[in-house]
Design a protein around this motif. Structure first.
Motif, PDB file in Angstrom:
ATOM      1  N   GLU A   1      39.695  44.350  45.292  1.00 12.66           N
ATOM      2  CA  GLU A   1      39.821  44.516  46.736  1.00 12.66           C
ATOM      3  C   GLU A   1      40.144  45.954  47.141  1.00 12.66           C
ATOM      4  OE1 GLU A   1      41.568  40.414  45.607  1.00 12.66           O
ATOM      5  OE2 GLU A   1      41.604  42.459  44.833  1.00 12.66           O
ATOM      6  N   ALA A   2      41.124  46.551  46.484  1.00  9.16           N
ATOM      7  CA  ALA A   2      41.554  47.894  46.878  1.00  9.16           C
ATOM      8  C   ALA A   2      40.475  48.932  46.606  1.00  9.16           C
ATOM      9  CB  ALA A   2      42.849  48.265  46.159  1.00  9.16           C
ATOM     10  N   GLN A   3      39.843  48.873  45.441  1.00  5.01           N
ATOM     11  CA  GLN A   3      38.810  49.862  45.127  1.00  5.01           C
ATOM     12  C   GLN A   3      37.643  49.740  46.111  1.00  5.01           C
ATOM     13  OE1 GLN A   3      37.183  49.096  41.147  1.00  5.01           O
ATOM     14  NE2 GLN A   3      35.481  48.014  42.089  1.00  5.01           N
ATOM     15  N   ASP A   4      37.282  48.510  46.486  1.00  3.88           N
ATOM     16  CA  ASP A   4      36.175  48.323  47.418  1.00  3.88           C
ATOM     17  C   ASP A   4      36.534  48.846  48.800  1.00  3.88           C
ATOM     18  OD1 ASP A   4      34.848  47.177  45.319  1.00  3.88           O
ATOM     19  OD2 ASP A   4      35.048  45.114  46.035  1.00  3.88           O
ATOM     20  N   GLU A   5      37.805  48.679  49.206  1.00  6.25           N
ATOM     21  CA  GLU A   5      38.221  49.216  50.509  1.00  6.25           C
ATOM     22  C   GLU A   5      38.200  50.741  50.487  1.00  6.25           C
ATOM     23  OE1 GLU A   5      41.579  48.427  53.964  1.00  6.25           O
ATOM     24  OE2 GLU A   5      41.745  47.410  52.025  1.00  6.25           O
ATOM     25  N   PHE A   6      38.665  51.330  49.399  1.00 11.33           N
ATOM     26  CA  PHE A   6      38.574  52.789  49.258  1.00 11.33           C
ATOM     27  C   PHE A   6      37.129  53.253  49.396  1.00 11.33           C
ATOM     28  CE2 PHE A   6      42.809  53.380  47.130  1.00 11.33           C
ATOM     29  CZ  PHE A   6      43.174  54.543  47.785  1.00 11.33           C
ATOM     30  N   TYR A   7      36.238  52.633  48.652  1.00 11.63           N
ATOM     31  CA  TYR A   7      34.864  53.138  48.543  1.00 11.63           C
ATOM     32  C   TYR A   7      34.007  52.762  49.751  1.00 11.63           C
ATOM     33  CZ  TYR A   7      30.422  54.377  46.332  1.00 11.63           C
ATOM     34  OH  TYR A   7      29.203  54.941  46.038  1.00 11.63           O
ATOM     35  N   ASN A   8      34.092  51.514  50.206  1.00 12.70           N
ATOM     36  CA  ASN A   8      33.198  51.037  51.252  1.00 12.70           C
ATOM     37  C   ASN A   8      33.731  51.254  52.659  1.00 12.70           C
ATOM     38  OD1 ASN A   8      31.228  49.984  49.433  1.00 12.70           O
ATOM     39  ND2 ASN A   8      32.499  48.174  49.094  1.00 12.70           N
ATOM     40  N   ASP A   9      35.029  51.054  52.861  1.00 13.60           N
ATOM     41  CA  ASP A   9      35.583  51.083  54.207  1.00 13.60           C
ATOM     42  C   ASP A   9      36.129  52.456  54.598  1.00 13.60           C
ATOM     43  OD1 ASP A   9      34.967  48.392  54.308  1.00 13.60           O
ATOM     44  OD2 ASP A   9      36.970  47.757  53.688  1.00 13.60           O
ATOM     45  N   ILE A  10      36.788  53.119  53.673  1.00 13.30           N
ATOM     46  CA  ILE A  10      37.311  54.463  53.958  1.00 13.30           C
ATOM     47  C   ILE A  10      36.273  55.507  53.602  1.00 13.30           C
ATOM     48  CG2 ILE A  10      39.179  56.099  53.542  1.00 13.30           C
ATOM     49  CD1 ILE A  10      40.925  53.729  52.728  1.00 13.30           C
ATOM     50  N   GLY A  11      35.733  55.440  52.415  1.00  6.25           N
ATOM     51  CA  GLY A  11      34.668  56.345  51.993  1.00  6.25           C
ATOM     52  C   GLY A  11      35.181  57.710  51.580  1.00  6.25           C
ATOM     53  N   GLY A  12      34.233  58.556  51.177  1.00  3.94           N
ATOM     54  CA  GLY A  12      34.581  59.918  50.821  1.00  3.94           C
ATOM     55  C   GLY A  12      35.012  60.102  49.389  1.00  3.94           C
ATOM     56  N   ILE A  13      34.744  59.120  48.521  1.00  3.90           N
ATOM     57  CA  ILE A  13      35.059  59.276  47.107  1.00  3.90           C
ATOM     58  C   ILE A  13      33.795  59.029  46.290  1.00  3.90           C
ATOM     59  CG2 ILE A  13      37.492  58.667  47.298  1.00  3.90           C
ATOM     60  CD1 ILE A  13      36.758  55.858  46.286  1.00  3.90           C
ATOM     61  N   ALA A  14      33.776  59.620  45.099  1.00  2.00           N
ATOM     62  CA  ALA A  14      32.614  59.441  44.222  1.00  2.00           C
ATOM     63  C   ALA A  14      32.633  58.081  43.543  1.00  2.00           C
ATOM     64  CB  ALA A  14      32.577  60.557  43.169  1.00  2.00           C
ATOM     65  N   SER A  15      33.809  57.617  43.154  1.00  2.00           N
ATOM     66  CA  SER A  15      33.906  56.326  42.484  1.00  2.00           C
ATOM     67  C   SER A  15      35.343  55.838  42.514  1.00  2.00           C
ATOM     68  CB  SER A  15      33.438  56.419  41.023  1.00  2.00           C
ATOM     69  OG  SER A  15      34.416  57.065  40.217  1.00  2.00           O
ATOM     70  N   ALA A  16      35.486  54.559  42.218  1.00  2.00           N
ATOM     71  CA  ALA A  16      36.812  53.969  42.031  1.00  2.00           C
ATOM     72  C   ALA A  16      36.738  52.959  40.899  1.00  2.00           C
ATOM     73  CB  ALA A  16      37.308  53.300  43.302  1.00  2.00           C
ATOM     74  N   GLN A  17      37.755  52.948  40.071  1.00  2.00           N
ATOM     75  CA  GLN A  17      37.870  51.989  38.980  1.00  2.00           C
ATOM     76  C   GLN A  17      39.185  51.228  39.139  1.00  2.00           C
ATOM     77  OE1 GLN A  17      36.669  53.856  35.004  1.00  2.00           O
ATOM     78  NE2 GLN A  17      37.045  55.664  36.248  1.00  2.00           N
ATOM     79  N   THR A  18      39.193  49.977  38.688  1.00  2.00           N
ATOM     80  CA  THR A  18      40.382  49.136  38.785  1.00  2.00           C
ATOM     81  C   THR A  18      40.700  48.519  37.438  1.00  2.00           C
ATOM     82  OG1 THR A  18      39.955  48.583  41.099  1.00  2.00           O
ATOM     83  CG2 THR A  18      41.395  47.093  39.884  1.00  2.00           C
ATOM     84  N   PHE A  19      41.982  48.567  37.080  1.00  2.02           N
ATOM     85  CA  PHE A  19      42.492  47.847  35.919  1.00  2.02           C
ATOM     86  C   PHE A  19      43.511  46.829  36.420  1.00  2.02           C
ATOM     87  CE2 PHE A  19      41.032  51.870  34.231  1.00  2.02           C
ATOM     88  CZ  PHE A  19      40.349  51.491  33.070  1.00  2.02           C
ATOM     89  N   VAL A  20      43.243  45.555  36.162  1.00  2.00           N
ATOM     90  CA  VAL A  20      44.153  44.482  36.545  1.00  2.00           C
ATOM     91  C   VAL A  20      44.868  44.015  35.278  1.00  2.00           C
ATOM     92  CG1 VAL A  20      44.394  42.236  37.651  1.00  2.00           C
ATOM     93  CG2 VAL A  20      42.549  43.781  38.350  1.00  2.00           C
ATOM     94  N   PHE A  21      46.181  44.234  35.219  1.00  2.00           N
ATOM     95  CA  PHE A  21      46.960  44.003  34.004  1.00  2.00           C
ATOM     96  C   PHE A  21      47.446  42.559  33.935  1.00  2.00           C
ATOM     97  CE2 PHE A  21      46.879  48.471  34.438  1.00  2.00           C
ATOM     98  CZ  PHE A  21      47.145  49.031  33.206  1.00  2.00           C
ATOM     99  N   SER A  22      47.428  42.025  32.738  1.00  2.00           N
ATOM    100  CA  SER A  22      47.993  40.700  32.483  1.00  2.00           C
ATOM    101  C   SER A  22      48.905  40.690  31.265  1.00  2.00           C
ATOM    102  CB  SER A  22      46.875  39.673  32.276  1.00  2.00           C
ATOM    103  OG  SER A  22      46.033  40.064  31.196  1.00  2.00           O
ATOM    104  N   ASP A  23      49.084  41.852  30.628  1.00  2.00           N
ATOM    105  CA  ASP A  23      49.908  41.919  29.420  1.00  2.00           C
ATOM    106  C   ASP A  23      50.367  43.356  29.202  1.00  2.00           C
ATOM    107  OD1 ASP A  23      50.410  42.124  26.327  1.00  2.00           O
ATOM    108  OD2 ASP A  23      50.321  39.980  26.768  1.00  2.00           O
ATOM    109  N   ARG A  24      51.546  43.512  28.629  1.00  2.00           N
ATOM    110  CA  ARG A  24      52.124  44.829  28.385  1.00  2.00           C
ATOM    111  C   ARG A  24      51.289  45.661  27.411  1.00  2.00           C
ATOM    112  NH1 ARG A  24      57.156  47.351  28.876  1.00  2.00           N
ATOM    113  NH2 ARG A  24      57.754  48.714  27.144  1.00  2.00           N
ATOM    114  N   LYS A  25      50.602  45.010  26.487  1.00  2.00           N
ATOM    115  CA  LYS A  25      49.861  45.777  25.486  1.00  2.00           C
ATOM    116  C   LYS A  25      48.739  46.602  26.101  1.00  2.00           C
ATOM    117  CE  LYS A  25      47.694  41.371  24.295  1.00  2.00           C
ATOM    118  NZ  LYS A  25      47.681  40.322  23.267  1.00  2.00           N
TER     119      LYS A  25
END
Length: 359
Positions: free
Chosen positions: A102-126
């Motif tokens: 959700e956040a990366q898509d809002e950055f890229y599609n709704d706000i704009g002005g960036i080349a790319s966005a990547q997201t890491f969704v964590f589920s474990d400390r490792k």
């Protein structure tokens, strides 16, 4: 080549391919459009990965230091554009422990002005030691920590290579931002919500040592926030009382120069490389709230209501400027004195404070 460059072409083509699939499906009898969860581009050991944009594109501009402190709720886009500009309109990495893209898509599609966005969704400390994750952070022009449950961030990231990478990112002069739970962990101390709940002002004022008052230190080490504990969703969720308690607890533990900094929902405080903070209220009547004890008298005892007076509460509005690390507020929106007693918090008007000396 940037990290995950081999995925770039697929990411750029994905919207067109998806549109074609949907169009074809719509021609089938009885087809009904239903919302579906985004599919990760990759999954690692303890994380899911999403991306959008051109990961190979050159960064258009230079990077500059900056901290984006967002109170949660609806994003104030003007403040986010400030961060994007400081990231050189380049490549952002979003970190979170719930949700998806959700956040990366809002950055890229709704706000704009960036080349790319990547997201890491964590589920474990490792995952906080995963070379792929760490390489993405090292290459990022800007990093943004999404909302959610900050106890997950403490459990997954504290004392790991990832927390050290965040410190290095900021020391390298690159912008870092966080909203809600992502804001909560940016200060030198954090309310960790480690009991699985969300501490209320009522409970904290009644007993500052309630087991739910879980304060965490030595997590991140960011310039200009060395003496600060942050809080979010501030006025809407009536969090002034609990922030007064957090500050009183730390002050009672010998942290003489601690200050609390609460940000209202929908607002953002942007701190530049010179330590000057400007508030973006996001079209609402939002503030940042600076909470500082001005005297040590009172009672701070386990199982007893907090008794303290002389806690200065300074409002930072759109026309104000906060200068760090000295905690000087120019053109404050309001000045109050807080008194806690009997499990309640009372505010009264205060004379304007003298400019604080820089530390």
């Amino acid at each position: 080549m940037r990290l995950f460059a081999k995925l770039s072409a697929a990411i750029v083509r994905a919207p067109a391919l998806f549109a074609g699939v949907v169009l074809a499906a719509c021609l089938l009898p009885g087809f009904a459009v239903a919302a579906t969860a985004p599919v990760p581009l990759a999954e690692g050991d303890g994380y899911r990965y999403y991306a959008i944009g051109d990961l190979d594109a050159a960064r258009p501009g230079p990077v500059e230091p900056g901290l984006l402190l967002v109170g949660g709720g609806q994003w104030p886009y003007e403040a986010f554009r400030w961060m994007i500009e400081r990231a050189g309109h380049g490549h952002l990495v979003v970190l979170r422990a719930s949700g998806a893209a959700e956040a990366q898509d809002e950055f890229y599609n709704d706000i704009g002005g960036i080349a790319s966005a990547q997201t890491f969704v964590f589920s474990d400390r490792k995952a906080a030691s995963d070379p792929t994750v760490l390489a993405a952070l090292e290459a990022a022009d800007g990093i943004f920590i999404a909302g959610g449950d900050q106890s997950n961030y403490v459990r997954y990231w504290k004392d790991t290579p990832l927390s050290a990478a965040l410190d290095r990112h900021v020391r390298a002069g690159k912008p870092l931002g966080g909203t809600s739970a992502g804001l909560a962990i940016l200060g030198a101390w954090a309310y960790g919500a480690m009991d699985g709940g969300s501490m209320t002002s009522e409970v904290a004022l009644r007993d500052p040592f309630d087991p739910g008052v879980t304060l965490v230190d030595d997590f991140l080490h960011l310039p200009y926030l060395e003496h600060v504990i942050t809080d979010s969703h501030f006025a809407k969720r009536d969090r002034l009382g609990r922030l007064v308690v957090f500050v009183a607890r730390l002050h009672g533990e010998g942290v003489a120069d601690v200050a609390g900094l609460g940000i209202d929902e929908g607002a953002a405080l942007c701190i530049d490389g010179d330590g000057v903070g400007r508030l973006y209220p996001g079209g609402q009547d939002g503030f940042a709230w600076l909470v500082r004890p001005t005297q040590a008298s009172g009672r701070l005892e386990r199982g007893q209501p907090l008794e303290v007076d002389g806690v200065r509460v300074t409002g930072i509005g759109a026309d104000s400027r906060l200068r760090l690390p000295g905690l000087e507020v120019q053109a404050p929106a309001f000045e109050k004195i807080a008194r806690a007693g009997g499990g309640e918090l009372v505010l009264r008007d205060a004379a304007p404070s003298a400019p604080a000396a820089s530390r």
